[in-house]
Design a protein around this motif. Sequence first.
Motif, PDB file in Angstrom:
ATOM      1  N   TRP A 310       0.728  -1.167  -0.095  1.00 59.94           N
ATOM      2  CA  TRP A 310       0.078  -0.138   0.208  1.00 59.94           C
ATOM      3  C   TRP A 310       0.779   1.130   0.151  1.00 59.94           C
ATOM      4  CZ3 TRP A 310       0.627   3.552   3.912  1.00 59.94           C
ATOM      5  CH2 TRP A 310       1.066   3.198   4.881  1.00 59.94           C
ATOM      6  N   ALA A 311       1.946   1.070   0.655  1.00 58.80           N
ATOM      7  CA  ALA A 311       2.905   2.397   0.805  1.00 58.80           C
ATOM      8  C   ALA A 311       3.527   2.577  -0.526  1.00 58.80           C
ATOM      9  CB  ALA A 311       3.936   2.230   1.795  1.00 58.80           C
ATOM     10  N   GLN A 312       4.039   1.647  -1.298  1.00 58.36           N
ATOM     11  CA  GLN A 312       4.570   1.791  -2.500  1.00 58.36           C
ATOM     12  C   GLN A 312       3.764   2.218  -3.244  1.00 58.36           C
ATOM     13  OE1 GLN A 312       8.187   1.060  -2.904  1.00 58.36           O
ATOM     14  NE2 GLN A 312       7.741   2.585  -4.843  1.00 58.36           N
ATOM     15  N   GLU A 313       2.457   1.771  -3.447  1.00 59.22           N
ATOM     16  CA  GLU A 313       1.395   2.435  -4.314  1.00 59.22           C
ATOM     17  C   GLU A 313       0.872   3.605  -4.248  1.00 59.22           C
ATOM     18  OE1 GLU A 313      -1.840  -0.318  -3.689  1.00 59.22           O
ATOM     19  OE2 GLU A 313      -0.930  -2.143  -4.592  1.00 59.22           O
ATOM     20  N   GLY A 314       0.782   4.114  -2.901  1.00 61.21           N
ATOM     21  CA  GLY A 314       0.643   5.395  -2.539  1.00 61.21           C
ATOM     22  C   GLY A 314       1.653   6.403  -2.781  1.00 61.21           C
ATOM     23  N   TYR A 315       2.851   5.825  -2.773  1.00 62.91           N
ATOM     24  CA  TYR A 315       3.985   6.740  -2.948  1.00 62.91           C
ATOM     25  C   TYR A 315       4.053   6.854  -4.617  1.00 62.91           C
ATOM     26  CZ  TYR A 315       9.026   7.986  -3.329  1.00 62.91           C
ATOM     27  OH  TYR A 315      10.306   8.471  -3.515  1.00 62.91           O
ATOM     28  N   SER A 368       4.210   7.424   8.796  1.00 66.74           N
ATOM     29  CA  SER A 368       4.359   8.882   9.032  1.00 66.74           C
ATOM     30  C   SER A 368       4.236   9.677   7.676  1.00 66.74           C
ATOM     31  CB  SER A 368       5.470   9.197  10.122  1.00 66.74           C
ATOM     32  OG  SER A 368       6.486   9.333   9.505  1.00 66.74           O
ATOM     33  N   LEU A 369       4.617   9.126   6.533  1.00 64.11           N
ATOM     34  CA  LEU A 369       4.660  10.008   5.536  1.00 64.11           C
ATOM     35  C   LEU A 369       3.254   9.951   4.840  1.00 64.11           C
ATOM     36  CD1 LEU A 369       8.389   9.068   4.406  1.00 64.11           C
ATOM     37  CD2 LEU A 369       7.500  11.060   5.578  1.00 64.11           C
ATOM     38  N   PHE A 370       2.227   9.382   5.468  1.00 67.28           N
ATOM     39  CA  PHE A 370       0.920   8.969   4.440  1.00 67.28           C
ATOM     40  C   PHE A 370       0.047   9.392   5.133  1.00 67.28           C
ATOM     41  CE2 PHE A 370       4.318   5.975   2.945  1.00 67.28           C
ATOM     42  CZ  PHE A 370       3.953   5.879   1.580  1.00 67.28           C
ATOM     43  N   THR A 371      -1.200   9.481   4.659  1.00 65.66           N
ATOM     44  CA  THR A 371      -2.461   9.920   5.205  1.00 65.66           C
ATOM     45  C   THR A 371      -3.000   8.491   5.717  1.00 65.66           C
ATOM     46  OG1 THR A 371      -3.841   9.749   3.467  1.00 65.66           O
ATOM     47  CG2 THR A 371      -3.032  11.719   3.846  1.00 65.66           C
ATOM     48  N   ASP A 372      -4.106   8.598   6.539  1.00 64.11           N
ATOM     49  CA  ASP A 372      -4.558   7.248   7.113  1.00 64.11           C
ATOM     50  C   ASP A 372      -5.129   6.518   6.133  1.00 64.11           C
ATOM     51  OD1 ASP A 372      -6.590   8.944   6.649  1.00 64.11           O
ATOM     52  OD2 ASP A 372      -7.544   8.955   8.752  1.00 64.11           O
ATOM     53  N   LYS A 373      -5.551   7.248   4.934  1.00 66.13           N
ATOM     54  CA  LYS A 373      -5.975   6.510   3.722  1.00 66.13           C
ATOM     55  C   LYS A 373      -5.065   5.848   2.649  1.00 66.13           C
ATOM     56  CE  LYS A 373     -10.035   7.849   5.053  1.00 66.13           C
ATOM     57  NZ  LYS A 373     -11.078   6.858   5.654  1.00 66.13           N
ATOM     58  N   GLY A 374      -3.662   6.137   3.039  1.00 68.09           N
ATOM     59  CA  GLY A 374      -2.581   5.629   2.279  1.00 68.09           C
ATOM     60  C   GLY A 374      -2.053   6.416   1.298  1.00 68.09           C
ATOM     61  N   LYS A 375      -2.384   7.704   1.452  1.00 70.47           N
ATOM     62  CA  LYS A 375      -2.048   8.644   0.307  1.00 70.47           C
ATOM     63  C   LYS A 375      -0.673   9.470   0.638  1.00 70.47           C
ATOM     64  CE  LYS A 375      -3.539  12.839  -2.237  1.00 70.47           C
ATOM     65  NZ  LYS A 375      -4.284  13.570  -2.666  1.00 70.47           N
ATOM     66  N   TRP A 376       0.296   9.713  -0.299  1.00 67.69           N
ATOM     67  CA  TRP A 376       1.620  10.546   0.203  1.00 67.69           C
ATOM     68  C   TRP A 376       1.292  11.627   0.391  1.00 67.69           C
ATOM     69  CZ3 TRP A 376       6.638   9.407   1.082  1.00 67.69           C
ATOM     70  CH2 TRP A 376       7.458  10.518   0.763  1.00 67.69           C
ATOM     71  N   LEU A 377       1.556  12.095   1.779  1.00 63.37           N
ATOM     72  CA  LEU A 377       1.407  13.335   2.470  1.00 63.37           C
ATOM     73  C   LEU A 377       2.240  14.544   1.720  1.00 63.37           C
ATOM     74  CD1 LEU A 377       1.506  12.900   6.136  1.00 63.37           C
ATOM     75  CD2 LEU A 377      -0.593  13.695   4.951  1.00 63.37           C
ATOM     76  N   GLN A 378       3.355  14.388   0.944  1.00 64.55           N
ATOM     77  CA  GLN A 378       3.740  15.445   0.502  1.00 64.55           C
ATOM     78  C   GLN A 378       3.620  15.696  -1.223  1.00 64.55           C
ATOM     79  OE1 GLN A 378       7.682  16.542   2.704  1.00 64.55           O
ATOM     80  NE2 GLN A 378       7.740  14.332   2.427  1.00 64.55           N
TER      81      GLN A 378
END
Length: 1132
Positions: A310-315, A368-378
């Motif tokens: 999920w992190a790689q996908e959001g990133y 910590s670099l993502f929203t609780d929905k798995g979206k990259w914050l920056q």
Amino acid sequence: MFNGNLKLPSLKDLPPGTFNYQAVVDMLKECNINDPKYTEKMLKHSQRMESRFSPFKTLPCANVPPLDLIDSEACRKPGSKACGACKLVSYCSKECQNKHWKKHKGLCKSYMRSPDWIPEWVEERRLPDFLPANMHYDPATPEGGSDGGSPLWNTMPPVDLINLGSNEQDKTKDFNLAFVASGDLRSVMKTVNSLPDDFSGNLKIVINDQDHNVTWRNLVILLSLGRLSVDDGVAPDVALHFWFSLMMPEAHAVKAAAVNGDFVNSMQSQTGDSLKPYPLGPNSTIKAALSLETLQAYTLHMNMPRVGAWAQEGYDATRMDPARIDFWGRIYTFLRPSHRAAYHMYRRFGLVLPFGAVTAEFNFPNASLFTDKGKWLQNDHVIPLQGWNINEVIEAGKARGAHAEDIFGCLYFYLFDQLNTFAKRIQKFRIEFQLFPFEAETLSRSIQNDMLAQMDLGRCTVFDRIDVSNLLDHTSDGLKEVLTQWAPLLAEREDSAIVGYFKDWGVLQKDGRIVNADDAICTEALKVLMQKTQPIFRDSWDRLGKLYRGVTKAATFSLLKELDVVYENSKPFAQFLKERKAKHLLRKTQLQLRGVHRIVGPRLMVPIQAPHSAMPTFVDEDDCPMFVNGMNASDILQEQMHGPFKGICLWGNIPAMDLINLHDNENDVTKDFNIAFVATGDLRDVVKTVNSLPETYSGHLRVLLNDGTSPIACRNLVMLSLLGTIPDEKLAADVVLHLWYSTFIPAEYLVQMATAVAKFLDGPVERLTTSRPVGLHSTISWCYTPEAMERLMRITTLDPSSLSVADAQNEYDRVRQAPSRRDFMDRKYLRLKPSHRVALQEFRRFGIVLPFGAPNSHFNTPNGTLFSEDGRWMLRDFADPLEGWDIREIIAAGKACGAQPEDVYGCFYFYLTKQLRILANRIRKLKITFQLSNLEACALSKGIQGGHLESVGLPPTVRFDRIDLSNLFDSSYIGLHAALTSWAPLLSESNNAVVVGYFMSWFINERNGRASNTDAVVEIAKKVMSRHKAANVRNKEDTQTLLYKIQPDFDAVYENSKHFASFLKKQGLETLLKETNLRLREEHTVIPHRLGSPLKASSAALPSWPSDEDWYIYTALQDNTWAERFVEFSRI
């Protein structure tokens, strides 16, 4: 414990499953959460998942096998042998490199590293997406994807908010600091790490940011640094990857969870009205006023799934967005191939690691670099490199074996070192961290209203430093709101300060950004920027322009943001502040805007104490000294002429010439002469010309001295007036010598100067034109601009209180002793004999022209003519009095007075004293009319021909026997065409009449203009090397060092006359000569074609020094390029 919405929820109020990812659940089964040794047991439990490869103390061998063989075949040795092609990876041995080649080959030879790489918009022959159809650039347009993201990483350089050395200078002082819009922890870390090791005061550091994600991330990093092991590097490594990496080793995540869980548990167990500090090591503590929203954000993120997909996908959804390809193409376009590959690798995987490091263990998402929905914050283009000092980053990498090409590897080692130091100081120093998630206004009001007493921030709290970041921007709280809110909380001490910056002011202020300035300014700035950029930047520009005509527009657009780096914007900024009624606001808040900064420079890449008008300076560092890397012909010329501290040329850097040279020309001691120094610089050519006249000369000498630079014009007038009015010629000479060249002068000389000049200027000096008699027959008249007259009055007043000795010495040292110039000075020292090296170092330290053993304690008054109105040293850092005179004559004069050649500045003292005494005597005895003006060269010619200067003795009918145009012929000044068309009409018809000048930078635009650009450079190097060996300056030098030493002399043995002739032809000289009725002399009668060649030698003659000692004193003691070419034009 908290008031209002600061109430801390209990664990039962938090969402179910908090901290319930599998590793933590397993630990909780074995550990009692109320056990005082909770953290210790959790950390012990986590050791079963200990990282096998991180942290990296040195660059690792890049021979990393497939994941399933990682335990058995991975090389764990340091990598000391870099790949010769890309320098992105290193190996412990040739064997490992050969083993790994099949894997590395794809990257090393990838298209991303190819010199033929081009962006997609070029391949597809279209305009890039970032280029608006109407080519209008709006600097307010965001460039960061759809929503701009959340700024978890600061993009501005960290600030040492205390800067103890330039402020209190007290290692025992307690400090209260407030970072009221902190962003990440970089400035906090920089401030703590910059304190001396033996600092013993207490630090209370308030860290506030209204972004809940920023606040709890800062909390996690501080807890990791304060509670995890420092000695084995775990604490800085955990903090580093939590701060900047997309993934982390699972063991790192577990350790972070352990210390954070213990902190939350300790907060839950507290009762009463005051918040107990949580220990960070033996001496430091932390308190966190976490709001419900912050703590919920914290626990939700810690509860994110542990599987990394999920992190790689959001990133990837943000970083690899197809709509942003052209924006990344713009970034890649101007990177070197290996840097392009490094950027692309980080963009793909988001890990701050050496390029060849094992990444298999980095499989735990950094939630910590993502929203609780798995979206990259920056946003999509933010990178960890932004804001850090790149030179320091590269140096840290080099110290651990990395090369500059592996820029993110260098960043890893740099951040690791900084975080390691920070962690050790948290352990050693007494620091109380206090974290808040409030708006800045809320925090200020809460402190002043005594709402944070439980945090030891009562209404009596004041701060020694307050960093308000860019809250000053209109789009944030604005100047008025910020100062009104925080001025009451600033301590009433001289060193206390509110620090901040304006980021968006240029959008709101006319001419605030260069794109809104006049077209001429933009064009000139673009030219300057292209000259300053690295060759690869220019190559990319040229290559793209050839591929597709529209790309040139795109490249121009790409540069629009960068153009501000060469745009002097202090006046628009002052107007911006004025329009916001800054003066009224400062009076209201009892604050002052500092003229000289003591914490942070007025602009990025500007020294702290630089004037507000200072421009950013950049120094390259690579695998060679600073003076070698990336320099083209223009760079080298600028370096030899100026260095980064360009200043004003108050001292000449071309040896003085006799403009009349009576013996080889008219040879008539009764002839009257009209001579014009159109861009005089200092007085050395006047001294040489007047003093070279025979004793029996009886003609009338009219000397026009013009310089468009006010400080130069004013100094020349003051020095001539002193030589002509102080009765004692010896004293007059000594006063003028030190006024000319010494940074400090005796106090009695200040009185002598003020008295003599005041007497000389007695009368209506406010007039722009004035004349005064000197001696029996001579006069001095001047026609100065109002600006020059104002400066003249300030100089002659010389108020000693305006510049203290300490301030003058500090400013002098800032330029002369700049750390960034150490390599350049070492190259100079390398070329000198030991005693000359010591003599030069002594002059650079004290700036006083005296014999080496002479007492100098009475030289205790700053020479105000060498400093600007705001106390800035006005010369370049390499300025040297020796450069304007004949070094052989200097040494001979010294010997005649008992000085040895080794005491070269003592020799210079005796030489110039004698020359100035002769000039003072001749001003008194001969008939000389000095006419001084302060106009641009073309304006002066136009004024004379138009009859506007007839009242000052310059009628339209005046014709000159000699006209010295200095290096106005250079394109960087007015150029050949403008110089000759302006001044040829004013040249006398006499056969001996001549226009003289020189080209200093002609070779920039002429192929093979310099020796280093020719195919014969090897043979040239051999010739120069033989002279250096014969001179026997040093006996043992490696080849590289010897090359650094001899390279400046290549042009001294290079015959460049054909290339110079080609250059003149391209300038349209033939047509220009017909237009001006002039001819270019082949046989010179005033000055040789080249420095060091005989006067009447041909244009092809080389500099000639018969002895090895002559070679040494002329090439090593003086810093000429030896490519300069002198020209003489006479009537047809």
